[in-house]
Design a protein around this motif. Sequence first.
Motif, PDB file in Angstrom:
ATOM      1  N   ALA A  22      19.822  89.840  65.854  1.00 48.43           N
ATOM      2  CA  ALA A  22      20.345  89.709  64.488  1.00 48.43           C
ATOM      3  C   ALA A  22      21.081  88.394  64.263  1.00 48.43           C
ATOM      4  N   LEU A  23      21.989  88.029  65.160  1.00 51.09           N
ATOM      5  CA  LEU A  23      22.805  86.830  64.947  1.00 51.09           C
ATOM      6  C   LEU A  23      21.943  85.568  64.891  1.00 51.09           C
ATOM      7  N   GLU A  24      20.928  85.491  65.734  1.00 45.35           N
ATOM      8  CA  GLU A  24      20.057  84.311  65.717  1.00 45.35           C
ATOM      9  C   GLU A  24      19.311  84.205  64.392  1.00 45.35           C
ATOM     10  N   ASN A  25      18.842  85.330  63.870  1.00 43.09           N
ATOM     11  CA  ASN A  25      18.134  85.303  62.591  1.00 43.09           C
ATOM     12  C   ASN A  25      19.051  84.926  61.437  1.00 43.09           C
ATOM     13  N   ILE A  26      20.281  85.405  61.466  1.00 43.76           N
ATOM     14  CA  ILE A  26      21.231  85.033  60.415  1.00 43.76           C
ATOM     15  C   ILE A  26      21.584  83.552  60.509  1.00 43.76           C
ATOM     16  N   SER A  27      21.772  83.054  61.728  1.00 41.13           N
ATOM     17  CA  SER A  27      22.140  81.642  61.895  1.00 41.13           C
ATOM     18  C   SER A  27      21.049  80.723  61.364  1.00 41.13           C
ATOM     19  N   LYS A 111      48.643  85.545  55.836  1.00 43.88           N
ATOM     20  CA  LYS A 111      49.760  86.484  55.897  1.00 43.88           C
ATOM     21  C   LYS A 111      50.038  86.796  57.368  1.00 43.88           C
ATOM     22  N   HIS A 112      51.171  87.433  57.609  1.00 41.98           N
ATOM     23  CA  HIS A 112      51.557  87.748  58.982  1.00 41.98           C
ATOM     24  C   HIS A 112      50.604  88.797  59.557  1.00 41.98           C
ATOM     25  N   LEU A 113      49.996  88.479  60.706  1.00 41.29           N
ATOM     26  CA  LEU A 113      49.018  89.365  61.318  1.00 41.29           C
ATOM     27  C   LEU A 113      49.644  90.178  62.443  1.00 41.29           C
ATOM     28  N   ASP A 114      49.238  91.440  62.520  1.00 40.54           N
ATOM     29  CA  ASP A 114      49.642  92.309  63.621  1.00 40.54           C
ATOM     30  C   ASP A 114      48.591  92.286  64.728  1.00 40.54           C
ATOM     31  N   GLU A 115      47.328  92.340  64.336  1.00 32.79           N
ATOM     32  CA  GLU A 115      46.253  92.483  65.321  1.00 32.79           C
ATOM     33  C   GLU A 115      44.992  91.796  64.825  1.00 32.79           C
ATOM     34  N   ILE A 116      44.231  91.222  65.745  1.00 34.47           N
ATOM     35  CA  ILE A 116      42.882  90.755  65.465  1.00 34.47           C
ATOM     36  C   ILE A 116      41.949  91.417  66.480  1.00 34.47           C
ATOM     37  N   PHE A 117      40.701  91.622  66.081  1.00 32.25           N
ATOM     38  CA  PHE A 117      39.743  92.280  66.973  1.00 32.25           C
ATOM     39  C   PHE A 117      38.337  91.786  66.651  1.00 32.25           C
ATOM     40  N   SER A 118      37.564  91.562  67.700  1.00 30.17           N
ATOM     41  CA  SER A 118      36.226  90.991  67.526  1.00 30.17           C
ATOM     42  C   SER A 118      35.208  92.077  67.181  1.00 30.17           C
ATOM     43  N   LEU A 119      34.292  91.736  66.282  1.00 31.51           N
ATOM     44  CA  LEU A 119      33.227  92.643  65.870  1.00 31.51           C
ATOM     45  C   LEU A 119      31.879  92.259  66.466  1.00 31.51           C
ATOM     46  N   THR A 120      31.709  90.999  66.823  1.00 33.32           N
ATOM     47  CA  THR A 120      30.515  90.568  67.545  1.00 33.32           C
ATOM     48  C   THR A 120      30.957  90.037  68.910  1.00 33.32           C
ATOM     49  N   PRO A 121      30.061  90.024  69.905  1.00 33.15           N
ATOM     50  CA  PRO A 121      30.467  89.643  71.266  1.00 33.15           C
ATOM     51  C   PRO A 121      31.035  88.225  71.341  1.00 33.15           C
ATOM     52  N   ILE A 122      32.063  88.077  72.163  1.00 32.73           N
ATOM     53  CA  ILE A 122      32.659  86.770  72.454  1.00 32.73           C
ATOM     54  C   ILE A 122      31.938  86.164  73.645  1.00 32.73           C
ATOM     55  N   ILE A 123      31.516  84.911  73.504  1.00 36.82           N
ATOM     56  CA  ILE A 123      30.835  84.207  74.585  1.00 36.82           C
ATOM     57  C   ILE A 123      31.775  83.163  75.192  1.00 36.82           C
ATOM     58  N   ILE A 179      28.064  93.027  76.800  1.00 29.69           N
ATOM     59  CA  ILE A 179      27.197  93.241  75.634  1.00 29.69           C
ATOM     60  C   ILE A 179      26.149  92.134  75.607  1.00 29.69           C
ATOM     61  N   GLY A 180      24.883  92.524  75.633  1.00 36.38           N
ATOM     62  CA  GLY A 180      23.799  91.543  75.662  1.00 36.38           C
ATOM     63  C   GLY A 180      23.306  91.181  74.268  1.00 36.38           C
ATOM     64  N   THR A 181      23.140  89.887  74.031  1.00 32.46           N
ATOM     65  CA  THR A 181      22.599  89.364  72.778  1.00 32.46           C
ATOM     66  C   THR A 181      21.611  88.253  73.124  1.00 32.46           C
ATOM     67  N   THR A 182      20.535  88.162  72.342  1.00 28.93           N
ATOM     68  CA  THR A 182      19.520  87.148  72.615  1.00 28.93           C
ATOM     69  C   THR A 182      19.709  85.947  71.709  1.00 28.93           C
ATOM     70  N   TYR A 183      19.646  84.747  72.303  1.00 29.54           N
ATOM     71  CA  TYR A 183      19.652  83.517  71.513  1.00 29.54           C
ATOM     72  C   TYR A 183      18.722  82.515  72.175  1.00 29.54           C
ATOM     73  N   LYS A 184      17.714  82.060  71.419  1.00 26.44           N
ATOM     74  CA  LYS A 184      16.692  81.130  71.920  1.00 26.44           C
ATOM     75  C   LYS A 184      16.069  81.650  73.217  1.00 26.44           C
ATOM     76  N   ASN A 185      15.702  82.947  73.187  1.00 27.34           N
ATOM     77  CA  ASN A 185      15.013  83.617  74.296  1.00 27.34           C
ATOM     78  C   ASN A 185      15.851  83.713  75.570  1.00 27.34           C
ATOM     79  N   VAL A 186      17.155  83.503  75.461  1.00 27.63           N
ATOM     80  CA  VAL A 186      18.067  83.643  76.596  1.00 27.63           C
ATOM     81  C   VAL A 186      19.034  84.786  76.294  1.00 27.63           C
TER      82      VAL A 186
END
Length: 231
Positions: A22-27, A111-123, A179-186
């Motif tokens: 999905a991420l590669e297609n959106i990019s 604004k003042h933040l309490d928490e941040i959290f990732s929704l897509t994998p961090i590389i 978490i596995g994600t594909t980008y440029k066949n890798v």
Amino acid sequence: MITIAEFRLKVYLLKDIKVKDALENISKLLDSCLVTEGYDALHHTNQKKLYNFSSFYPLATGGIYEAGGIYSIIIRTLDHQVEKAFEKNLDKQYTVTLKALTLEKRIIKQKHLDEIFSLTPIIIKFRDEAYWRGHHSVITFEDRLKVGLIKKYNLLHDTKIDENFEWFNYMKITNKKPIGTTYKNVQLLGDKVSIKVADNKLAQDLAWIAVGSGLGEMSARGFGFTNFRYL
């Protein structure tokens, strides 16, 4: 004060797309807009990119985003040139898998933040290994996140800040397995985190930069997209 331009883009799927692709297609769709607006050279520089985006919503059923479906994407940027390019032309773009439909924009004020959290994998990339676990410590992982955000801060403000400060009170990796994600066949392996943000100005600024441009590396490819909770 840091402000973020947020876009909500609706797209029509011309073909089935697997979750891992999905991420590669959106990019590719976003890249087509930047090329149209003359910013294609942006991806050939080594500097940090100041935009990021989510995957499709609603979530896929059975691991596939289905052709003929309409999905939403959230895009955020701290870069005014990128903001203008998306605002002008993003809703006119299409690729072999996606067609843009409608685009809405809002400005999010800091604004003042309490928490941040990732929704897509961090590389996080290391020269010697493709994936950090088993080779590097959690502290090294945390430090790489901080260093990446500081580089973005320095780029955004054209400065160089003192890096000796606490930027979080608590950080938790929320996935048990990579978490596995594909980008440029890798296949890329990543992680998701939840971070309780420290109560000091630089920590708050870094967290806000994470919201506006992602955590970790390859944020302009959709990795490390981050959401937030106010205090």
